[in-house]
Write a protein that holds these residues in place. Structure first.
Motif, short mmCIF file in Angstrom:
data_model
loop_
_atom_site.label_atom_id
_atom_site.label_comp_id
_atom_site.label_asym_id
_atom_site.label_seq_id
_atom_site.Cartn_x
_atom_site.Cartn_y
_atom_site.Cartn_z
N ASN A 1 0.21 -1.29 -0.22
CA ASN A 1 -0.06 -0.14 0.45
C ASN A 1 1.01 1.67 0.21
OD1 ASN A 1 -2.60 -1.52 0.34
ND2 ASN A 1 -2.72 -1.53 2.36
N HIS A 2 2.18 1.46 0.63
CA HIS A 2 2.68 1.97 1.13
C HIS A 2 3.55 2.50 -0.48
CE1 HIS A 2 1.63 2.22 5.25
NE2 HIS A 2 2.00 3.77 5.29
N ASN A 3 4.31 1.64 -0.87
CA ASN A 3 4.85 1.80 -2.40
C ASN A 3 4.21 2.55 -3.39
OD1 ASN A 3 7.25 0.69 -1.22
ND2 ASN A 3 6.82 -2.13 -2.13
N LEU A 4 2.72 2.07 -3.22
CA LEU A 4 1.67 2.73 -4.09
C LEU A 4 1.42 4.36 -3.58
CD1 LEU A 4 -0.39 0.23 -4.76
CD2 LEU A 4 0.16 1.66 -6.94
N TYR A 5 1.65 4.83 -2.55
CA TYR A 5 0.80 6.03 -1.78
C TYR A 5 2.67 6.78 -2.19
CZ TYR A 5 -0.32 8.63 1.87
OH TYR A 5 -0.73 9.70 3.22
N PHE A 6 3.51 6.87 -2.00
CA PHE A 6 4.14 7.48 -1.83
C PHE A 6 4.37 7.42 -3.66
CE2 PHE A 6 5.15 5.88 2.57
CZ PHE A 6 5.21 7.36 2.86
N ALA A 7 4.43 7.20 -4.07
CA ALA A 7 4.71 6.76 -5.92
C ALA A 7 3.48 7.59 -6.48
CB ALA A 7 4.59 5.23 -6.36
#
Ligand code: MN3
Length: 212
Positions: A83-89
């Motif tokens: 989830n965070h890989n998507l969010y920060f990207a």
């Protein structure tokens, strides 16, 4: 990407989202919270050689096929990493506007307007009780909808393509805006990279997490 998982570096500095998201929040969110998800995911897989070459997407799609002892840690910590890989990207300094293209056409078709889509995404984020995520997702036909997930659950079991995800855990905003989740969501909308969202949307026809 498979075991041992690594903290994905941010393509910008911790203060890059100022004044919308403060540097301290970005730093703690990324270097502490996400690092902990990475560490706990690796710890869960350390003693599971059969699953060490599985991608994160494959692990999350097949949660119920994993050994009982690692289902919860993979769901929570693996979901947290994904989830965070998507969010920060999906963030870029100052945001990047949506330009004419297939995503804009689909948003107008499925929501009536860009502003209406944002209003529904915000309402979804506000309605998550406790911690979780609000999403703009596409099905295999490219139809867009708003999706919600509790805790660190993902859209992967539903086999939906993520276009945008919005972290509504308090750790994403509490330092700067305390309990005011609505203000955080408005701030987040100022840093969304809609060019990346378009690239995410472009993948809908190829999305099949059962083959991940
Ligand atoms: Mn978070």
């Amino acid at each position: 990407m498979h075991y041992p998982f690594k903290l994905q570096p941010l393509p910008y500095a911790y203060d890059a989202m100022e004044p919308f998201i403060d540097a301290k929040t970005m730093e703690i969110h990324h270097s502490k919270h996400v690092q902990t998800y990475v560490d706990n995911l690796n710890k869960a897989l350390e003693t599971q050689p059969d699953y060490q070459n599985w991608s994160l997407e494959r692990l999350l799609y097949n949660l119920d096929k994993l050994p009982q002892s690692i289902q919860a840690p993979v769901r929570n910590s693996g979901g947290g990493v994904y989830n965070h890989n998507l969010y920060f990207a999906i963030m870029t300094p100052g945001g990047k506007a949506l330009t004419d293209g297939t995503l804009k056409v689909a948003i107008d078709r499925d929501f009536g307007s860009f502003d209406e889509m944002l209003a529904q995404l915000k309402a979804a984020g506000l309605s998550v009780f406790g911690s979780g995520w609000a999403w703009l997702v596409a099905d295999s036909q490219g139809k867009l909808s708003i999706f919600k997930s509790p805790n660190q659950d993902t859209q992967i079991p539903a086999n939906l393509t993520p276009v945008i995800n919005l972290d509504v855990w308090e750790h994403a905003y509490y330092l700067k805006v305390q309990n005011r989740r609505a203000e955080y969501i408005d701030n987040f909308f100022n840093v969304i990279d809609w060019a990346t969202a378009q690239r995410n949307y472009d993948k809908f026809a190829q999305t099949d997490f059962s083959k991940a």
